[in-house]
Design a protein around this motif. Structure first.
Motif, short mmCIF file in Angstrom:
data_model
loop_
_atom_site.label_atom_id
_atom_site.label_comp_id
_atom_site.label_asym_id
_atom_site.label_seq_id
_atom_site.Cartn_x
_atom_site.Cartn_y
_atom_site.Cartn_z
N THR A 63 0.79 -1.24 0.00
CA THR A 63 0.00 0.00 0.00
C THR A 63 0.82 1.29 0.00
N PRO A 64 1.88 1.44 0.83
CA PRO A 64 2.62 2.70 0.81
C PRO A 64 3.26 3.01 -0.55
N LEU A 65 3.49 1.99 -1.37
CA LEU A 65 4.12 2.20 -2.67
C LEU A 65 3.20 2.89 -3.66
N LEU A 66 1.91 2.98 -3.34
CA LEU A 66 0.94 3.51 -4.29
C LEU A 66 0.73 5.01 -4.16
N TYR A 67 1.31 5.64 -3.14
CA TYR A 67 0.98 7.03 -2.85
C TYR A 67 2.22 7.89 -2.70
N SER A 68 2.04 9.18 -2.99
CA SER A 68 3.13 10.15 -2.83
C SER A 68 3.35 10.44 -1.35
N PRO A 69 4.51 11.04 -0.99
CA PRO A 69 4.77 11.33 0.43
C PRO A 69 3.70 12.20 1.07
N THR A 70 3.10 13.12 0.32
CA THR A 70 2.12 14.04 0.91
C THR A 70 0.76 13.39 1.13
N ALA A 71 0.55 12.20 0.59
CA ALA A 71 -0.75 11.53 0.75
C ALA A 71 -0.60 10.10 1.26
N ARG A 72 0.60 9.72 1.65
CA ARG A 72 0.87 8.32 1.96
C ARG A 72 0.13 7.85 3.21
#
Length: 453
Positions: free
Chosen positions: A369-378
């Motif tokens: 899951t964390p691989l799917l989102y940018s740092p600002t929306a993780r």
């Protein structure tokens, strides 16, 4: 060092401080496992003390899960605004307060409300510690580091459950909540010392004194400090966030989000069915009450083995391939276990293998899951996925209760819950397909994502 800060961390061997951060995250995740099992063990004593009906007891058991779901959906996203570390600390105080106050509850309504508060803290915290573990792990061990978090759940359930069982032989049900509250208070200093703020958050959001905070973390990692922060867009690229830098969710991000929600709902529904109902179903299949409890303990022991195995293998096998293998394996094991649950010599060792497989599936989803989102929306992305998973966990026990009232046998229930694990294979592989086809060839750095998925 301006542009290479995160690349150096991603490509270098993990420092002792990075490993310590992972250990702290695992310790924090133990609170989730302890909370779930401590309440389950205390429920019969509490029901006898307060003369609770089955419906009232079910409401109490569901309250914590409801709070966890709400915490993931509504509390976790604040980590992307105020910081992962601060939110974790606030959630820890909420957990401690909820558990300690539960030990002194005088009515069912009070206890239900306090269970919701405790669940809010746990649900809000889980997303942030998953994100921190992901961001402080190197590329090689990122998937393994996050999946190792699931060992925290099983360790908390196993150790906390054993201590709770011992306490309940000498004291009232209140001792379980008191013990949990004290343990949470004791773990807060560990989090204050060993849980740093997310580097990605500091770089992307640039709060006050961001540069000095980044350099303080780099010193603890025994790495060179920097004179200025890297470009936020550059960091978004090198942290394996395929949709990094996107402010308005694109159709592709929405698709991936819906798919990961579906996968979480399926896996968590099956996971909580197995962990919650297996002791009772083993008794229904002809075993004694003590043998049923032993089966439940062995499931958690298997969970520790499965998450550890997943973590060790993830550095050598693609995450998508590994997760798919465990999902299919869990499907087969549930069918085999259901067909042979009444055979003691088979059921006990099989419980360890089944617990290992389904726990590895949960760890794999946390890794993906964390691989799917940018740092600002993780943190928001992970929190929503975990929250949706808890909703699936809430539905499973209710569905099982209804089906048992209709006369379903234990074997048929295991056959039924084998289906969600098999169905989860589809969204997981569609996510991997969209990443490979959307991101292939964009940059050399992003191509590393193919090695993970």
């Amino acid at each position: 060092m301006k542009q290479d800060l995160k690349e150096a961390i991603n490509e270098s061997p993990m420092s002792s401080f990075q490993k310590f951060v992972l250990a702290v995250c695992i310790a924090l995740n133990m609170l989730d496992g302890f909370d779930v099992l401590a309440v389950a063990f205390s429920a019969p004593h509490l029901a006898a003390d307060w003369h609770l009906s089955g419906k009232e007891l079910g409401t109490l058991l569901s309250a914590g899960l409801f709070g966890m779901a709400a915490g993931g959906l509504f509390i976790a996203p604040f980590a992307d605004r105020i910081g992962r570390r601060l939110l974790v600390l606030l959630c820890l105080f909420a957990i401690a307060a909820g558990m300690l106050a539960s030990a002194f509850a005088q009515t069912l309504d009070q206890l239900v409300a306090l269970r919701v508060i405790t669940g809010l803290g746990i649900g809000g915290m889980l997303a942030s510690i998953s994100v921190i573990a992901a961001e402080y792990a190197s590329n090689k061990w990122r998937s393994g580091a996050i999946s190792m978090l699931s060992t925290g759940y099983t360790l908390g359930a196993t150790i906390g459950g054993a201590i709770t069982g011992l306490l309940l032989t000498h004291y009232s049900w209140r001792s379980a909540f008191l013990f949990g509250g004290v343990c949470t208070l004791l773990i807060i200093p560990l989090a204050l010392y060993g849980l740093p703020e997310s580097l990605d958050f500091l770089i992307a959001k640039r709060p006050k004194a961001a540069l000095s905070r980044v350099n303080a973390i780099l010193k603890r990692m025994k790495r060179d400090t920097v004179n200025e922060l890297p470009d936020a867009d550059r960091i978004a690229q090198v942290t394996h966030a395929p949709m990094a830098g996107v402010v308005v969710p694109s159709p592709l991000m929405v698709l991936r989000t819906v798919l990961i929600w579906i996968a979480f709902v399926c896996v968590m529904a099956g996971f909580y069915f197995v962990m919650s109902w297996t002791p009772k179903l083993l008794v229904q299949a002809g075993m004694s009450a003590s043998q049923g409890v032993t089966g439940g303990v062995l499931l958690n022991v298997g969970g520790i083995v499965g998450c550890t195995l997943f973590s060790l293998v993830s550095g050598r096998v693609k995450l998508n391939t590994l997760l798919t293998s465990f999902l299919v394996g869990s499907t087969v094991l549930l069918v085999v276990f259901g067909a042979n649950a009444s055979r003691l010599q088979f059921a006990m060792p099989a419980a360890i293998v089944l617990g290992a497989a389904i726990s590895a599936c949960v760890g794999g989803l946390y890794a993906l899951t964390p691989l799917l989102y940018s740092p600002t929306a993780r943190a928001t992305g992970v929190g929503w996925a975990v929250g949706m998973g808890r909703l699936g966990a809430m539905v499973a026990p209710v569905l099982v209760g209804v089906l048992m009232d209709k006369g379903w046998q234990a074997s048929n229930l295991y056959y039924l819950f084998a289906v969600p694990f098999l169905f989860a294979v589809l969204p997981v592989n569609v996510i991997a397909y969209t990443i490979r086809n959307r991101d292939a060839g964009v940059t050399m750095t992003l191509s590393k994502q193919h090695e993970i998925l």
